[in-house]
Design a protein around this motif. Structure first.
Motif, PDB file in Angstrom:
ATOM      1  N   GLY A 186      -0.830 -43.408   5.608  1.00 43.74           N
ATOM      2  CA  GLY A 186      -1.620 -43.489   6.824  1.00 43.74           C
ATOM      3  C   GLY A 186      -0.810 -43.578   8.100  1.00 43.74           C
ATOM      4  O   GLY A 186      -1.355 -43.876   9.171  1.00 43.74           O
ATOM      5  N   THR A 187       0.492 -43.319   8.020  1.00 41.46           N
ATOM      6  CA  THR A 187       1.353 -43.457   9.202  1.00 41.46           C
ATOM      7  C   THR A 187       1.827 -42.113   9.764  1.00 41.46           C
ATOM      8  O   THR A 187       2.431 -42.075  10.821  1.00 41.46           O
ATOM      9  CB  THR A 187       2.595 -44.300   8.867  1.00 41.46           C
ATOM     10  OG1 THR A 187       3.347 -43.650   7.823  1.00 41.46           O
ATOM     11  CG2 THR A 187       2.198 -45.692   8.402  1.00 41.46           C
ATOM     12  N   GLU A 191       7.065 -41.948   8.771  1.00 39.75           N
ATOM     13  CA  GLU A 191       7.427 -40.545   8.971  1.00 39.75           C
ATOM     14  C   GLU A 191       8.908 -40.329   8.679  1.00 39.75           C
ATOM     15  O   GLU A 191       9.297 -39.289   8.155  1.00 39.75           O
ATOM     16  CB  GLU A 191       7.094 -40.109  10.396  1.00 39.75           C
ATOM     17  CG  GLU A 191       7.340 -38.626  10.633  1.00 39.75           C
ATOM     18  CD  GLU A 191       6.819 -38.151  11.970  1.00 39.75           C
ATOM     19  OE1 GLU A 191       7.304 -37.106  12.450  1.00 39.75           O
ATOM     20  OE2 GLU A 191       5.933 -38.810  12.544  1.00 39.75           O
ATOM     21  N   LYS A 192       9.737 -41.304   9.005  1.00 43.25           N
ATOM     22  CA  LYS A 192      11.166 -41.175   8.697  1.00 43.25           C
ATOM     23  C   LYS A 192      11.383 -41.063   7.191  1.00 43.25           C
ATOM     24  O   LYS A 192      12.202 -40.275   6.726  1.00 43.25           O
ATOM     25  CB  LYS A 192      11.948 -42.377   9.237  1.00 43.25           C
ATOM     26  CG  LYS A 192      13.437 -42.302   8.935  1.00 43.25           C
ATOM     27  CD  LYS A 192      14.180 -43.588   9.293  1.00 43.25           C
ATOM     28  CE  LYS A 192      14.406 -43.680  10.766  1.00 43.25           C
ATOM     29  NZ  LYS A 192      15.292 -44.839  11.112  1.00 43.25           N
ATOM     30  N   ASP A 193      10.631 -41.848   6.415  1.00 44.65           N
ATOM     31  CA  ASP A 193      10.719 -41.743   4.954  1.00 44.65           C
ATOM     32  C   ASP A 193      10.373 -40.332   4.498  1.00 44.65           C
ATOM     33  O   ASP A 193      11.004 -39.783   3.584  1.00 44.65           O
ATOM     34  CB  ASP A 193       9.766 -42.744   4.283  1.00 44.65           C
ATOM     35  CG  ASP A 193      10.189 -44.187   4.479  1.00 44.65           C
ATOM     36  OD1 ASP A 193      11.370 -44.431   4.771  1.00 44.65           O
ATOM     37  OD2 ASP A 193       9.318 -45.072   4.334  1.00 44.65           O
ATOM     38  N   ASN A 249      13.200 -38.028   5.258  1.00 49.66           N
ATOM     39  CA  ASN A 249      14.279 -38.262   4.291  1.00 49.66           C
ATOM     40  C   ASN A 249      13.953 -37.622   2.948  1.00 49.66           C
ATOM     41  O   ASN A 249      14.844 -37.125   2.247  1.00 49.66           O
ATOM     42  CB  ASN A 249      14.504 -39.764   4.108  1.00 49.66           C
ATOM     43  CG  ASN A 249      15.126 -40.414   5.334  1.00 49.66           C
ATOM     44  OD1 ASN A 249      15.727 -39.740   6.172  1.00 49.66           O
ATOM     45  ND2 ASN A 249      14.988 -41.724   5.456  1.00 49.66           N
ATOM     46  N   TYR A 250      12.684 -37.663   2.567  1.00 45.65           N
ATOM     47  CA  TYR A 250      12.244 -37.006   1.327  1.00 45.65           C
ATOM     48  C   TYR A 250      12.582 -35.523   1.380  1.00 45.65           C
ATOM     49  O   TYR A 250      13.142 -34.964   0.416  1.00 45.65           O
ATOM     50  CB  TYR A 250      10.746 -37.212   1.156  1.00 45.65           C
ATOM     51  CG  TYR A 250      10.151 -36.627  -0.109  1.00 45.65           C
ATOM     52  CD1 TYR A 250       9.869 -37.436  -1.201  1.00 45.65           C
ATOM     53  CD2 TYR A 250       9.852 -35.267  -0.206  1.00 45.65           C
ATOM     54  CE1 TYR A 250       9.310 -36.916  -2.361  1.00 45.65           C
ATOM     55  CE2 TYR A 250       9.295 -34.730  -1.357  1.00 45.65           C
ATOM     56  CZ  TYR A 250       9.028 -35.552  -2.434  1.00 45.65           C
ATOM     57  OH  TYR A 250       8.479 -35.021  -3.588  1.00 45.65           O
ATOM     58  N   ILE A 251      12.282 -34.877   2.481  1.00 47.08           N
ATOM     59  CA  ILE A 251      12.575 -33.453   2.623  1.00 47.08           C
ATOM     60  C   ILE A 251      14.079 -33.207   2.549  1.00 47.08           C
ATOM     61  O   ILE A 251      14.536 -32.251   1.897  1.00 47.08           O
ATOM     62  CB  ILE A 251      12.001 -32.914   3.944  1.00 47.08           C
ATOM     63  CG1 ILE A 251      10.468 -32.977   3.929  1.00 47.08           C
ATOM     64  CG2 ILE A 251      12.470 -31.498   4.210  1.00 47.08           C
ATOM     65  CD1 ILE A 251       9.816 -32.114   2.878  1.00 47.08           C
ATOM     66  N   ALA A 252      14.858 -34.068   3.192  1.00 48.14           N
ATOM     67  CA  ALA A 252      16.313 -33.917   3.157  1.00 48.14           C
ATOM     68  C   ALA A 252      16.845 -34.021   1.733  1.00 48.14           C
ATOM     69  O   ALA A 252      17.712 -33.245   1.310  1.00 48.14           O
ATOM     70  CB  ALA A 252      16.974 -34.972   4.044  1.00 48.14           C
ATOM     71  N   LEU A 306      22.285 -43.189   4.025  1.00 48.13           N
ATOM     72  CA  LEU A 306      22.183 -43.091   2.568  1.00 48.13           C
ATOM     73  C   LEU A 306      20.820 -42.550   2.142  1.00 48.13           C
ATOM     74  O   LEU A 306      20.703 -41.876   1.112  1.00 48.13           O
ATOM     75  CB  LEU A 306      22.420 -44.460   1.935  1.00 48.13           C
ATOM     76  CG  LEU A 306      23.879 -44.944   1.922  1.00 48.13           C
ATOM     77  CD1 LEU A 306      23.945 -46.420   1.576  1.00 48.13           C
ATOM     78  CD2 LEU A 306      24.708 -44.132   0.936  1.00 48.13           C
ATOM     79  N   GLU A 307      19.786 -42.820   2.928  1.00 49.86           N
ATOM     80  CA  GLU A 307      18.433 -42.448   2.521  1.00 49.86           C
ATOM     81  C   GLU A 307      18.161 -40.955   2.632  1.00 49.86           C
ATOM     82  O   GLU A 307      17.072 -40.492   2.303  1.00 49.86           O
ATOM     83  CB  GLU A 307      17.408 -43.260   3.314  1.00 49.86           C
ATOM     84  CG  GLU A 307      17.509 -44.748   3.004  1.00 49.86           C
ATOM     85  CD  GLU A 307      16.202 -45.497   3.110  1.00 49.86           C
ATOM     86  OE1 GLU A 307      15.191 -44.868   3.444  1.00 49.86           O
ATOM     87  OE2 GLU A 307      16.204 -46.712   2.821  1.00 49.86           O
TER      88      GLU A 307
END
Length: 284
Positions: free
Chosen positions: A187-188, A116-118, A121-124, A28-29
């Motif tokens: 910072g991740t 980084e996964k967030d 997901n932002y780019i997607a 969903l994200e």
């Protein structure tokens, strides 16, 4: 179970609340909730099913908190169902709550950016913004064809806002700058990865989002000549009923517009009287 279904059909809500866990939430994200009549009709049908299921509960066997919860849920679902008949009275492009605002807020403010996964997901989701904006633009054209347009001052303000939004190079667009700032703050994400993702956001903004905003502007500009500065819903057939519905939706009461206005006047008078007494004691 019903709440799961309700949230599952609205990725934006699932992301904002981090409602699910594991693979389902992960899937969903990467999505943006549609901005179509078909999606809203699906919500209405779902609300009808939910209301039917809710009616099967024997309230005599509910605890007081459960009964309050059931009453609240019933009211919320009834509001969704009743609102379908007033769908034409909500214009999809406007300067306070239109798609041109909501789509930006959804990503730059609401979307989580802690890992980084967030960021991926932002780019997607950023890659879906132009499609969602085109959905809103198509509906704006449909409503305009019916004569359902905002007053001139709202159309003018919306156009000015949208032109400003795409007036600078893509590198300076909030979709890019806020994304970069929030990645830095987390910072991740390694610096090299941040640079790569920022570049992707910039390319998407230049190639997809700016043109979608331009298409929306092109749809709104011809409306200026056909609008007036009359702002009330009274100018539309059925406007009085639509206004009354919105009063119920936002206040949860059945008070009339005049009654609510009188409460406002009374409260202002009461507060100003209290302020005056305090200011006089202070010698002002």
């Amino acid at each position: 179970t019903f709440t799961d279904e309700w949230v599952r059909s609205n990725p934006n809500q699932a992301i904002q609340t981090r409602y699910f866990m594991g693979p389902e939430q992960d899937a969903l994200e990467t999505k943006l909730t549609p901005l179509t009549r078909e999606w809203r009709r699906g919500r209405v049908e779902m609300a009808k099913r939910g209301l039917s299921e809710l009616a099967k509960f024997d309230t005599a066997h509910l605890t007081d908190p459960q009964r309050v919860s059931a009453d609240l849920m019933k009211w919320q679902l009834e509001v969704v169902i009743e609102g379908e008949q007033y769908d034409d009275f909500v214009f999809p492009l406007e300067q306070f709550a239109g798609a041109n605002i909501g789509l930006v807020n959804t990503l730059t403010v609401v979307h989580p950016l802690n890992t980084e996964k967030d960021a991926l997901n932002y780019i997607a989701r950023l890659g879906q913004v132009s499609a969602r904006m085109d959905e809103a633009t198509a509906e704006a054209r449909e409503l305009a064809a019916k004569g359902m347009v905002p007053p001139r001052f709202i159309v003018g303000a919306t156009l000015a806002q949208m032109k400003q939004f795409i007036g600078a190079p893509a590198a300076q667009n909030p979709y890019v700058t806020v994304f970069a700032e929030r990645m830095n703050a987390s910072g991740t994400v390694p610096q090299s990865r941040r640079d790569e993702l920022r570049a992707q956001a910039e390319r998407i903004t230049a190639a997809q989002i700016d043109p979608a905003w331009q298409r929306a502007i092109a749809a709104l500009e011809p409306l200026l000549a056909a609008t007036t500065d009359d702002a009330g819903l009274w100018r539309f057939k059925g406007g009085d009923a639509a206004y009354a519905y919105q009063l119920r939706r936002f206040t949860s009461t059945t008070l009339s517009a005049d009654e609510i206005h009188q409460i406002g006047l009374s409260e202002v008078a009461r507060i100003e009287t209290e302020m005056d007494a305090i200011l006089r004691r202070l010698g002002r």
